[in-house]
Design an enzyme around this catalytic site. Structure first.
Site, short mmCIF file in Angstrom:
data_model
loop_
_atom_site.label_atom_id
_atom_site.label_comp_id
_atom_site.label_asym_id
_atom_site.label_seq_id
_atom_site.Cartn_x
_atom_site.Cartn_y
_atom_site.Cartn_z
CG HIS A 148 2.63 8.29 2.55
ND1 HIS A 148 3.19 9.13 1.69
CD2 HIS A 148 1.34 8.01 2.17
CE1 HIS A 148 2.11 9.45 0.87
NE2 HIS A 148 1.05 8.69 1.03
CG HIS A 163 -0.97 -1.54 6.38
ND1 HIS A 163 0.10 -0.82 5.68
CD2 HIS A 163 -1.98 -1.10 5.59
CE1 HIS A 163 -0.32 -0.13 4.54
NE2 HIS A 163 -1.91 -0.13 4.53
CB CYS A 191 -5.37 -1.62 3.71
SG CYS A 191 -5.21 0.18 3.72
CB SER A 228 -0.32 3.58 4.13
OG SER A 228 -1.45 4.26 3.57
CB CYS A 287 -0.88 -0.11 1.41
SG CYS A 287 -1.87 1.44 1.59
#
Ligand SMILES: NC(=O)c1ccc[n+]([C@@H]2O[C@H](COP(=O)([O-])OP(=O)(O)OC[C@H]3O[C@@H](n4cnc5c(N)ncnc54)[C@H](O)[C@@H]3O)[C@@H](O)[C@H]2O)c1
Ligand SMILES: [Zn+2]
Ligand SMILES: [Zn+2]
Length: 360
Positions: free
Chosen positions: A43, A59, A162, A40, A38
């Protein structure tokens, strides 16, 4: 067990042997089968958001329960599960008022005076977002996973954890899109495509997809978009306002940029709502014309699509099984644990929808 470890911001992930503890009373040990990559995760790897190091990112996963703690009642060994970072306690104000994805009770982690779930006394490993899924095994709180139909393929189950939960949830739970309303989705990665699919399931009227990569048009249309705007072609706000004769009821920002979040607000009709699901780097601010609030425009955030994942995930599985939810098209590549950095580089180009790591 093998895991992809982040030791420093921006560093490549290192495949290392990491010890893992045994389940405490409310914990579940899971053998990871698949894990999506993902934005994220990227990031955090790049330091746009802080996280304690060393850690194991990841995740968005699915796997098989290997062992459970003495008090666990929701899953049992052998169950196929989808994990979710939105672990919840079940008794705080957020949980009791139906906003369980906002729960931050400390009991979801192990207390500092107990051995860490991951690593050992010499080198405790910080668990990332309650999960740390770029690893062959996960040790999680029992309220961070949910059992699913055993016929569901693991790779497609993983991305529900997610991207799909978030994209579907931002439309159905956070924005509460009503049949016939118009929706613009800015950013057609895993989250944006799932939001487009969620808008189609919700019965939205026009669904306008916006992305800077022209190649995303066919994917966006396959997920339910009625229109596609190539962002680099010019002013996507003006095009959306023109297409809808005054703006959309809902704009969903699924990239994580201040500029596109401002665009989401600017492309609303009077009374419309902009929902920001993209993670805007810490420290960046938005600038909005204050007078626009007189048009009753609303601006809100969404964390993990305001999910109720133990209810949502099995429903999303059945949406997939009945052909309403597109997951096959969302997986662009299947890769190994050692290929995550390459998957991150591909993600930066915007060309792919999702890479999924498969474990043997
Ligand atoms: N709020 C939450 O709970 C939550 C949950 C999951 C993901 N996220 C965030 O959602 C965002 C999207 O995640 P993803 O995994 O789908 O990302 P992704 O990288 O797969 O997709 C991003 C898409 O945006 C497009 N894009 C990039 N810059 C653009 C621009 N300037 N104009 C138009 N299009 C542009 C890319 O081409 C790509 O298609 C990320 O910021 C991620 O961190 C938030
Ligand atoms: Zn995610
Ligand atoms: Zn709670």
């Amino acid at each position: 067990m093998k895991a992809a470890v982040l030791t420093a911001v921006g560093a490549p992930l290192e495949i290392q042997e990491v010890p893992i503890s045994k389940p405490g009373p409310h914990e579940v040990l899971i053998r990871t089968a698949a894990c999506g990559v993902c934005h994220s995760d990227l990031h955090f790897r790049e330091g746009h958001y802080p996280t304690r190091l060393p850690t194991i990112l990841g995740h968005e996963s699915a796997g098989i329960v290997e062992a459970v703690g003495s008090e666990v009642r929701t899953v049992r060994p052998g169950d196929h599960v989808v994990t979710c970072l939105s672990a919840f306690c079940g008794h705080c104000e957020h949980c009791l008022t139906g906003h369980m994805s906002l729960c931050v009770e400390p009991e979801l982690q192990r207390p500092a005076d107990q051995p860490a779930r991951l690593g050992d006394a010499d080198r405790p490993m910080n668990q990332f977002l309650n999960l740390s899924a770029f690893a062959e095994q996960m040790l999680v709180h029992e309220h961070a996973c949910v059992a699913i139909d055993r016929d569901m393929p693991f790779d497609r189950a993983a991305i529900i954890g997610c991207a799909v939960l978030t994209g579907y949830g931002v439309v159905s739970h956070t924005a509460k899109v009503r049949p016939g309303e118009t929706v613009a989705v800015i950013g057609c990665g895993g989250v944006g495509l799932a939001a487009i699919n969620g808008a189609a399931i919700a019965g939205a009227g026009r669904i306008i997809a916006v992305d800077r990569v022209a190649g995303k048009e066919s994917l966006a249309r396959a997920f339910g978009a009625t229109d596609f705007i190539e962002a680099s072609d010019g002013d996507s706000v003006a095009t959306v306002v023109e297409l809808t004769r005054g703006g959309v009821h809902h704009a969903i920002e699924a990239i994580g940029l201040a500029t596109t979040a401002q665009d989401a607000f600017a492309m609303l009709r009077r009374g419309g709502t902009a929902t920001i699901v993209g993670m805007i780097p810490v420290g960046q601010k938005l600038s909005i014309d204050g007078w626009q609030f007189l048009a009753e425009k609303k601006l809100q955030g969404s964390l993990m699509g305001s999910n109720h994942f133990p209810v949502d995930v099995p429903r999303l599985v059945s949406f997939y099984q009945s052909g309403k939810l597109r997951l096959d098209e969302m997986i662009s590549r299947r890769v190994g644990l050692g290929d995550i950095d390459e998957a991150f580089e591909e993600m930066k180009t915007g060309q792919i929808a999702r890479s999924v790591i498969l474990f043997d």
